[in-house]
Design an enzyme around this catalytic site. Sequence first.
Site, PDB file in Angstrom:
ATOM      1  N   ARG A   1      -3.582   0.650  -4.757  1.00 33.52           N
ATOM      2  CA  ARG A   1      -3.318   0.141  -6.023  1.00 33.52           C
ATOM      3  C   ARG A   1      -4.030  -1.379  -6.195  1.00 33.52           C
ATOM      4  NH1 ARG A   1       0.749   0.877 -10.485  1.00 33.52           N
ATOM      5  NH2 ARG A   1       1.419   2.754  -9.470  1.00 33.52           N
TER       6      ARG A   1
ATOM      7  N   GLU B   1       6.689  -4.796 -13.741  1.00 31.59           N
ATOM      8  CA  GLU B   1       5.835  -5.453 -13.097  1.00 31.59           C
ATOM      9  C   GLU B   1       4.784  -6.013 -14.047  1.00 31.59           C
ATOM     10  OE1 GLU B   1       5.627  -2.494  -9.018  1.00 31.59           O
ATOM     11  OE2 GLU B   1       5.080  -1.687 -10.874  1.00 31.59           O
TER      12      GLU B   1
END
Length: 774
Positions: free
Chosen positions: A320, A725
């Site tokens: 990621r 996030e």
Amino acid sequence: MKDIQAVKGAAHQNLKHDSAVKQVQGRADYTDDIAEPIGTLHAYLGVSNVTHGKILSMDLSRVRQAPGVVTVLTAEDVPGVNDVSPTGRHDEPVFPTEKVEFHGQPMFAVIADTRDAARRAAELADVDYEVLPHVLDPVGAEKAGMPLVTDPLKLERGDVEAGFAAATHRISGQMTVGGQDHMYLEGHIAFAIPGEDDDVIVHCSTQHPSEAQHMVAHVLGVPNNAVVVNVRRMGGGFGGKESQMNLFCAVAALGAKKLNRPVKIRPDRDQDMTATGKRHDFVIDYDLGFDEDGRIQVVDSKFAARCGYSSDLSGPVTDRALFHADNAYYYPNVRLTSRPQKTNTVSNTAFRGFGGPQGAVAAERMIEEIAFALGKDPLEIRKANFYGDETDGRNVTPYHQTVEDNVIGRIVDELEDSADYQARRKAILEHNAKGGVIRRGIALTPVKFGISFTATWFNQAGALVHVYNDGSIHLNHGGTEMGQGLNTKIAQVVAEAFQVDFDRIKITKTTTEKVPNTSATAASSGADLNGLAALDAVEQIKARLVAFAVESRGVTEDAVEFRPNHLRIGDETIAFDTFIKEAYMARVQLSAAGFYKTPKIHWDRASGTGRPFYYYAYGASCSEVAIDTLTGEYRIERTDILHDVGRSLNPILDKGQVEGAFVQGMGWLTTEELWWDDAGRLRTHAPSTYKIPLASDRPRVFNVDLADWSENREMTIKRSKAVGEPPFVLGVSVLEALSMAVASVNDYRTCPRLEAPATPERVLMAVERLRTQG
């Protein structure tokens, strides 16, 4: 007839967190507040005092003989598989048998009458080691040939070599980005109560109840249906309780089943910090080419990460990081390579952003490099490199996903105007030009953050909704509440769908007994997944109620309408609870299990192509700082944020998430320094040695707004967007503002290349380095 009032607390309204009052008054129950049955025992971990070594012998006789000790658990007491690895690599033993691989690694567990007795006894072990060489950092691990995985991810598009050949300018560099401890208010804790046969109930503080269930079953050697995991709420999670709780659940369950008595384990803060994983720190090498206008033409970047002794979630975390190494910028030619490294440190794990923030920091460093090289405002360079749309072809990511919902230009333009960025930057340049001890800096940085689990199978959720015959409603779903307001949001969705007041909804603990095979509450997907699962359950019940109304009143379906706390059926208006009672008496099923899976997403890791993200969330922050060039100390004078949460389910909760995420991101990049000594011992293992931001560290002026015009183009729950996030990355504006302030000491001729965290010491060293260069 009584007037029908509007529904109170439905979706899109500012509604207080359902536990807020209880938390302030100390009435909110956490795992440690559960009443302990008679006979409850307490566990504590005995840990390694060397960083890497073969276990030659382990004499636990003094431990067993210590006052209050009932038993000691070792690998020999594991009836199933001695492993709690979340990825199935079988490299994370509950208790090691042959060697230890980091200082503080759990080796055994003491079960005693009291926690204090267990803790004191755990210090009495006599262990003989053959000490082996250790490696603590990713660069050293790479030199020693210690890759964590043999198939690191590579993302590639375009022609990198041709891009460099055509580039007008080229810059290469290296950046170190530090890790971060989760530092939740509530640490790890598990409380296991044995049942008959193979059964055991585990109360714990985890973001992933199903994984904890599976790990306990795995360790005990029993089927999953023998293990129940319950989570009422957590005192913070941030990713640290996604997989790291597995060990504690397993130890508590092992002790409970061996002794047939309840067992609780709660490490103190020092052991919690030394024995559990952190955010991954990275060493990032970048090589980029760009033109006279500052437009990036090519990027070649390598991301080496300190992963720790086992795989944990390091593979997907480092993947990621590459997914977000573009942040909000288009790279015509790009090659991004992941290099996760095994080190003799605690196994790093999930942390808010899951590698994405580390990737985004690298993107902002490259923008900064270009700005200093060309003598331009970094914001000008940012705008020149933003993703475009189908008209200019600048809308394809390094992983070949087309960006279809790009609003970053509008977000940044609006914040630039509302924060008065240009006038303030001009004033700061004038202030710095006068010299003096105090220098100022300002930066406006964007974020584009992909939403979905890249492990596609995790993009599913279940929910259970009961309507009782008095009209009260019971809601259970697979998400976990860690303070973010997830339960409140989903209850609002249910209340709006039934058109009843929020107070009618009872939100119950997350439990594997009610909703099986849940995904972790992570990847900012909690509301997206569980909200739509709950809505699916509600719609099933509503369909049955409509069918009953049609049958019992002889009307058509379109004559039935759910109105605030009532139903309109033809010309009749009837109270919701009255109609529910009728439906019950007529044997209408008033319970349903809902399910949802995210559409459209797919990912082929081998080719590095696909659509791993359902959509993107966007935002921007503008921060102004002042530094003392004699000491390196600094403060944040002002921060303005504009963030995109789509059509917010609860604006006041979302604002709170943005504020908290920014401060946590700011802390990661400024004060939160993890430090290991040469012997491999973590020295920043308590609040006394590890500095999270205090109230006094927040921006003196702090303006946070949501983009109220935004609405998710995709069919998410009520057209909202994830908020957990993405705003964490907004803290990068502080690091960039510090960089500008430091650069002023040599008239902005050189990129300061600040390392993160940019502690006062690092700021001072950067100032002195630039002064020396002149």
